[in-house]
Design a protein around this motif. Structure first.
Motif, PDB file in Angstrom:
ATOM      1  N   ALA A  39      24.347  52.161  27.123  1.00  0.00           N
ATOM      2  CA  ALA A  39      24.314  50.573  27.281  1.00  0.00           C
ATOM      3  C   ALA A  39      23.368  50.407  28.125  1.00  0.00           C
ATOM      4  O   ALA A  39      22.567  49.023  27.851  1.00  0.00           O
ATOM      5  CB  ALA A  39      25.794  50.353  27.771  1.00  0.00           C
ATOM      6  N   THR A  40      23.240  50.756  29.418  1.00  0.00           N
ATOM      7  CA  THR A  40      22.342  50.493  30.448  1.00  0.00           C
ATOM      8  C   THR A  40      20.880  50.514  30.007  1.00  0.00           C
ATOM      9  O   THR A  40      19.905  49.685  30.297  1.00  0.00           O
ATOM     10  CB  THR A  40      22.534  51.228  31.893  1.00  0.00           C
ATOM     11  OG1 THR A  40      23.920  51.061  32.096  1.00  0.00           O
ATOM     12  CG2 THR A  40      21.682  50.885  32.816  1.00  0.00           C
ATOM     13  N   ALA A  41      20.507  51.564  29.195  1.00  0.00           N
ATOM     14  CA  ALA A  41      19.067  51.962  28.741  1.00  0.00           C
ATOM     15  C   ALA A  41      18.694  50.688  27.770  1.00  0.00           C
ATOM     16  O   ALA A  41      17.516  50.267  27.669  1.00  0.00           O
ATOM     17  CB  ALA A  41      19.162  53.354  28.261  1.00  0.00           C
ATOM     18  N   LEU A  42      19.739  50.187  27.130  1.00  0.00           N
ATOM     19  CA  LEU A  42      19.328  49.385  25.888  1.00  0.00           C
ATOM     20  C   LEU A  42      19.222  47.974  26.511  1.00  0.00           C
ATOM     21  O   LEU A  42      18.558  47.129  25.837  1.00  0.00           O
ATOM     22  CB  LEU A  42      20.502  49.621  24.699  1.00  0.00           C
ATOM     23  CG  LEU A  42      20.317  50.529  23.823  1.00  0.00           C
ATOM     24  CD1 LEU A  42      21.595  50.418  22.869  1.00  0.00           C
ATOM     25  CD2 LEU A  42      19.082  50.451  22.972  1.00  0.00           C
ATOM     26  N   LEU A  43      19.746  47.740  27.666  1.00  0.00           N
ATOM     27  CA  LEU A  43      19.763  46.396  27.935  1.00  0.00           C
ATOM     28  C   LEU A  43      18.353  45.580  28.121  1.00  0.00           C
ATOM     29  O   LEU A  43      18.165  44.520  27.693  1.00  0.00           O
ATOM     30  CB  LEU A  43      20.254  46.190  29.384  1.00  0.00           C
ATOM     31  CG  LEU A  43      21.987  46.191  29.620  1.00  0.00           C
ATOM     32  CD1 LEU A  43      22.252  46.146  31.121  1.00  0.00           C
ATOM     33  CD2 LEU A  43      22.384  45.068  28.917  1.00  0.00           C
ATOM     34  N   PRO A  44      17.351  46.343  28.488  1.00  0.00           N
ATOM     35  CA  PRO A  44      15.960  45.754  28.553  1.00  0.00           C
ATOM     36  C   PRO A  44      15.237  45.594  27.293  1.00  0.00           C
ATOM     37  O   PRO A  44      14.412  44.481  27.158  1.00  0.00           O
ATOM     38  CB  PRO A  44      14.978  46.936  29.203  1.00  0.00           C
ATOM     39  CG  PRO A  44      15.862  47.815  30.099  1.00  0.00           C
ATOM     40  CD  PRO A  44      17.209  47.792  29.193  1.00  0.00           C
ATOM     41  N   VAL A  45      15.774  46.139  26.177  1.00  0.00           N
ATOM     42  CA  VAL A  45      15.425  45.946  24.978  1.00  0.00           C
ATOM     43  C   VAL A  45      16.049  45.277  23.860  1.00  0.00           C
ATOM     44  O   VAL A  45      15.648  45.096  22.839  1.00  0.00           O
ATOM     45  CB  VAL A  45      14.668  47.468  24.309  1.00  0.00           C
ATOM     46  CG1 VAL A  45      13.923  48.015  25.158  1.00  0.00           C
ATOM     47  CG2 VAL A  45      16.097  48.242  24.121  1.00  0.00           C
ATOM     48  N   LEU A  46      17.359  44.805  24.281  1.00  0.00           N
ATOM     49  CA  LEU A  46      18.282  44.013  23.326  1.00  0.00           C
ATOM     50  C   LEU A  46      17.519  42.749  22.790  1.00  0.00           C
ATOM     51  O   LEU A  46      17.778  42.540  21.451  1.00  0.00           O
ATOM     52  CB  LEU A  46      19.228  43.418  24.164  1.00  0.00           C
ATOM     53  CG  LEU A  46      20.306  44.766  24.415  1.00  0.00           C
ATOM     54  CD1 LEU A  46      21.765  44.066  25.262  1.00  0.00           C
ATOM     55  CD2 LEU A  46      20.798  45.475  23.255  1.00  0.00           C
ATOM     56  N   GLU A  47      16.829  42.058  23.482  1.00  0.00           N
ATOM     57  CA  GLU A  47      16.211  40.682  22.943  1.00  0.00           C
ATOM     58  C   GLU A  47      14.912  41.222  22.114  1.00  0.00           C
ATOM     59  O   GLU A  47      15.122  40.540  20.946  1.00  0.00           O
ATOM     60  CB  GLU A  47      15.485  39.841  24.190  1.00  0.00           C
ATOM     61  CG  GLU A  47      15.008  38.583  23.588  1.00  0.00           C
ATOM     62  CD  GLU A  47      14.809  37.575  24.847  1.00  0.00           C
ATOM     63  OE1 GLU A  47      14.023  36.567  24.737  1.00  0.00           O
ATOM     64  OE2 GLU A  47      15.130  37.780  25.707  1.00  0.00           O
ATOM     65  N   PRO A  48      14.156  42.069  22.348  1.00  0.00           N
ATOM     66  CA  PRO A  48      13.130  42.514  21.198  1.00  0.00           C
ATOM     67  C   PRO A  48      13.568  42.748  19.881  1.00  0.00           C
ATOM     68  O   PRO A  48      13.196  42.689  18.979  1.00  0.00           O
ATOM     69  CB  PRO A  48      12.243  43.596  22.108  1.00  0.00           C
ATOM     70  CG  PRO A  48      12.330  43.067  23.626  1.00  0.00           C
ATOM     71  CD  PRO A  48      13.891  42.575  23.363  1.00  0.00           C
TER      72      PRO A  48
END
Length: 222
Positions: free
Chosen positions: A76-85
Motif C-alpha cells: 500500500a505504501t509503495a503504491l501511494l505515489p502512483v495512485l493518481e497516474p
C-alpha cells in the motif's frame, strides 16, 4: 470442554473462506466501467469471448488479493505515489475503448453490415482476456481495497499460509462467478438485440456510460 486443534483449524479456514468470498464479491459486484465494457463486449461478440474477458477481470482481482496478502502495508505504501497516474491511465484506456466501440457501431450501422457475431478465433479470445486483465490491473482501487481488508482482518493476529491461500482462492472464485454472470447477461442481451438499430443503441448507451464512469474516475484522482 475446549475445542480440539482440528476443530479450531477448521474454523479458521472457514473464516478465511468466508472472508475471501465476501471480499471478492465486494470488489466485483459494484457495476463500473469495466463491468459495463464486459457486458457490451459479450453482447457484440460471443459468450466465449465474454467468458475469456470475465476470467481476465477475475485474474486481476485474484492477483491483487494475492499481492495484498503477501505485501500488506508495504504494498500500500509503495503504491501511494502512483495512485493518481494509475487512475488517469485507467480512465484514458476506458475512454478510448468507449470511443472505439461507438465509432465501430456507427460504421457498421452506416455501412449496413449484416448483424452477426464476431469470429471466435483463439487470438480474439486471448486478446479479450489480456485486454480486460490489463484494464483491471490499471485500477489501483482493487489493491487498496484488498490491502485494507487484509490489514484490518489480521490486525493483532497471526495469519498462516493456508489461511492466505484460502482467502485468495475464495476471492478469485467469487470475482470469477460474478464476472461470468455479467458475461452471460451480455450474451443474452446480444441475442435479444439482434437488429442493426438495437445493436447501435446498445453500443451508444454503453459508450456513454463508460465515458461517464471514466471521467468520474479521472476527476476522483484530483
Amino acid at each position: 470442554m475446549r475445542p480440539s486443534a482440528e476443530a479450531l483449524a477448521h474454523a479458521v479456514v472457514t473464516a478465511a473462506l468466508v472472508a475471501g468470498l465476501l471480499a471478492g464479491y465486494g470488489i466485483a459486484v459494484p457495476v463500473g466501467a469495466v463491468a459495463t465494457h464486459l457486458v457490451s463486449l459479450t453482447a457484440r461478440t460471443s459468450l466465449r469471448t465474454g467468458v475469456s474477458a470475465a476470467l481476465g477481470v477475475a485474474t486481476a482481482d485474484g492477483l491483487y488479493a494475492l499481492a495484498a496478502v503477501l505485501g500488506g502495508s508495504a504494498l500500500a505504501t509503495a503504491l501511494l505515489p502512483v495512485l493518481e497516474p494509475l487512475r488517469w491511465a485507467s480512465a484514458l484506456v476506458l475512454a478510448v475503448l468507449a470511443v472505439r466501440g461507438v465509432l465501430s457501431a456507427l460504421r457498421d450501422y452506416r455501412d449496413r453490415r449484416p448483424v452477426g457475431r464476431a469470429a471466435e478465433t483463439p487470438q480474439g479470445v486471448g486478446r479479450a482476456y489480456l485486454g480486460l486483465l490489463g484494464i483491471t490491473l490499471l485500477n489501483p482501487t482493487t489493491v487498496v481495497y484488498f490491502t485494507a481488508l487484509v490489514l484490518g482482518g489480521s490486525a493483532g493476529t497471526s495469519v498462516t499460509p493456508l489461511e492466505q491461500g484460502v482467502f485468495v482462492l475464495a476471492a478469485l472464485a467469487a470475482s470469477a462467478s460474478w464476472q461470468l454472470l455479467l458475461a452471460g447477461g451480455g450474451a443474452l442481451l446480444g441475442r435479444v438485440l439482434t437488429g442493426r438499430r438495437g445493436r447501435l443503441v446498445t453500443s451508444l448507451v454503453s459508450g456513454a456510460v463508460i465515458l461517464a464512469l471514466a471521467l468520474r474516475m479521472a476527476l476522483g484522482s484530483s
